[in-house]
Scaffold this motif. Structure first.
Motif, mmCIF file in Angstrom:
data_model
loop_
_atom_site.group_PDB
_atom_site.id
_atom_site.type_symbol
_atom_site.label_atom_id
_atom_site.label_comp_id
_atom_site.label_asym_id
_atom_site.label_seq_id
_atom_site.Cartn_x
_atom_site.Cartn_y
_atom_site.Cartn_z
ATOM 1 N N UNK A 134 71.868 31.869 1.501
ATOM 2 C CA UNK A 134 72.471 30.830 0.669
ATOM 3 C C UNK A 134 72.827 31.406 -0.700
ATOM 4 N N UNK A 135 74.073 31.288 -1.082
ATOM 5 C CA UNK A 135 74.507 31.739 -2.403
ATOM 6 C C UNK A 135 74.053 30.713 -3.439
ATOM 7 N N UNK A 136 73.454 31.186 -4.527
ATOM 8 C CA UNK A 136 72.954 30.301 -5.577
ATOM 9 C C UNK A 136 74.101 29.831 -6.474
ATOM 10 N N UNK A 150 77.878 30.647 1.926
ATOM 11 C CA UNK A 150 76.654 30.880 2.681
ATOM 12 C C UNK A 150 77.016 31.494 4.033
ATOM 13 N N UNK A 151 76.172 32.394 4.527
ATOM 14 C CA UNK A 151 76.488 33.027 5.808
ATOM 15 C C UNK A 151 75.239 33.196 6.658
ATOM 16 N N UNK A 152 75.453 33.224 7.959
ATOM 17 C CA UNK A 152 74.360 33.287 8.931
ATOM 18 C C UNK A 152 74.252 34.694 9.515
ATOM 19 N N UNK A 153 73.014 35.119 9.741
ATOM 20 C CA UNK A 153 72.739 36.417 10.337
ATOM 21 C C UNK A 153 71.660 36.258 11.402
ATOM 22 N N UNK A 170 71.685 35.175 -4.314
ATOM 23 C CA UNK A 170 71.558 34.525 -3.008
ATOM 24 C C UNK A 170 70.098 34.565 -2.582
ATOM 25 N N UNK A 171 69.722 33.580 -1.767
ATOM 26 C CA UNK A 171 68.339 33.473 -1.297
ATOM 27 C C UNK A 171 68.325 33.219 0.205
ATOM 28 N N UNK A 172 67.149 33.378 0.785
ATOM 29 C CA UNK A 172 66.921 32.997 2.179
ATOM 30 C C UNK A 172 65.527 32.398 2.278
ATOM 31 N N UNK A 186 58.965 29.406 2.398
ATOM 32 C CA UNK A 186 58.963 30.369 1.300
ATOM 33 C C UNK A 186 60.374 30.896 1.111
ATOM 34 N N UNK A 187 60.902 30.779 -0.100
ATOM 35 C CA UNK A 187 62.246 31.264 -0.406
ATOM 36 C C UNK A 187 62.167 32.611 -1.089
ATOM 37 N N UNK A 188 62.915 33.580 -0.561
ATOM 38 C CA UNK A 188 62.958 34.934 -1.111
ATOM 39 C C UNK A 188 64.359 35.240 -1.633
ATOM 40 N N UNK A 189 64.453 36.015 -2.695
ATOM 41 C CA UNK A 189 65.775 36.487 -3.114
ATOM 42 C C UNK A 189 66.359 37.405 -2.049
#
Length: 236
Positions: A134-136, A150-153, A170-172, A186-189
């Protein structure tokens, strides 16, 4: 204007294919006017004259070792204006024993959660999870990530320990699962920049394999990050 100089430093754990991975981006650098030097070890970091003449360091060196003189040389160069960038374990899982390197980068790989235990078979794919980057709000305005949605992997999703002197583009988010010991998401950069002295650091955590590096959004971020991190006129 003098030609910009890029130093590509690669090696370490072969699972991240450091040669093939960096070869994906060397043509981009050359096409954008960089003179590219490639080194297969970190010894060059201790060469003060070479580092002072370098405008950008692109590192792909997972795990491995670094001497105190080498990390001091890298840090001094960044403080003086040399840009520093990389992706995945090549920059945030490098030199685990060096706290000075961690201080420079601002974040460190901790783990990549895996599939449900009964679905693991001892293969790298055990740790490939579908997730979204997710782009901040900051990222939507930043030159590196502007226009990147935002993009999926489906790949390793890095859980990163970090400080608050990073600008997160961006975060995930790691969800909770019944087999996990943590009790809330838990959100990580996932993508960040860091101003260090006169220098710019850019970290992109996706990039475990060549197909991920060739994902249009990942590749765009890495290429823009290299340009953005490069020594600016004010740091010359």
């Amino acid at each position: 204007m003098a030609q910009r100089r890029a130093l590509v430093v690669r090696g370490g754990w072969e699972g991240h294919q450091p040669v093939k991975a960096t070869e994906l981006f060397i043509p981009f650098l050359e096409d954008n006017g960089y003179a590219v030097r490639v080194e297969e070890s970190t010894e060059v970091y201790a060469d003060a004259a070479e580092m002072a003449a370098t405008d950008l360091v692109v590192q792909c060196m997972t795990m491995s070792q670094i001497t105190a003189a080498e990390v001091a040389g890298l840090s001094a160069a960044v403080i003086a204006g040399t840009g520093f960038t990389g992706w995945h374990g090549g920059i945030v899982d490098s030199f685990r024993a060096s706290s000075d390197y961690l201080h420079l980068v601002g974040g460190q790989f901790a783990t990549h959660p895996g599939k449900e235990p009964c679905g693991r078979h001892g293969e790298p794919e055990d740790n490939f999870l579908p997730h979204t980057v997710h782009v901040t709000d900051l990222g939507r305005e930043h030159p590196i990530t502007t226009g990147v949605g935002d993009f999926d992997l489906v790949t390793e999703q890095y859980w990163v320990l970090h400080d608050d002197l990073i600008d997160v583009l961006a975060v995930t988010t790691h969800p909770t699962q019944e087999w996990h010991p943590w009790h809330r998401p838990v959100t990580s950069p996932a993508i960040w920049t860091r101003q260090w002295g006169a220098g710019r650091v850019v970290v992109t955590t996706p990039g475990h394999s060549l197909d991920v590096l060739e994902h249009p959004s990942v590749r765009t971020v890495i290429e823009r990050g290299m340009v953005w991190a490069t020594r600016t006129a004010s740091a010359s």
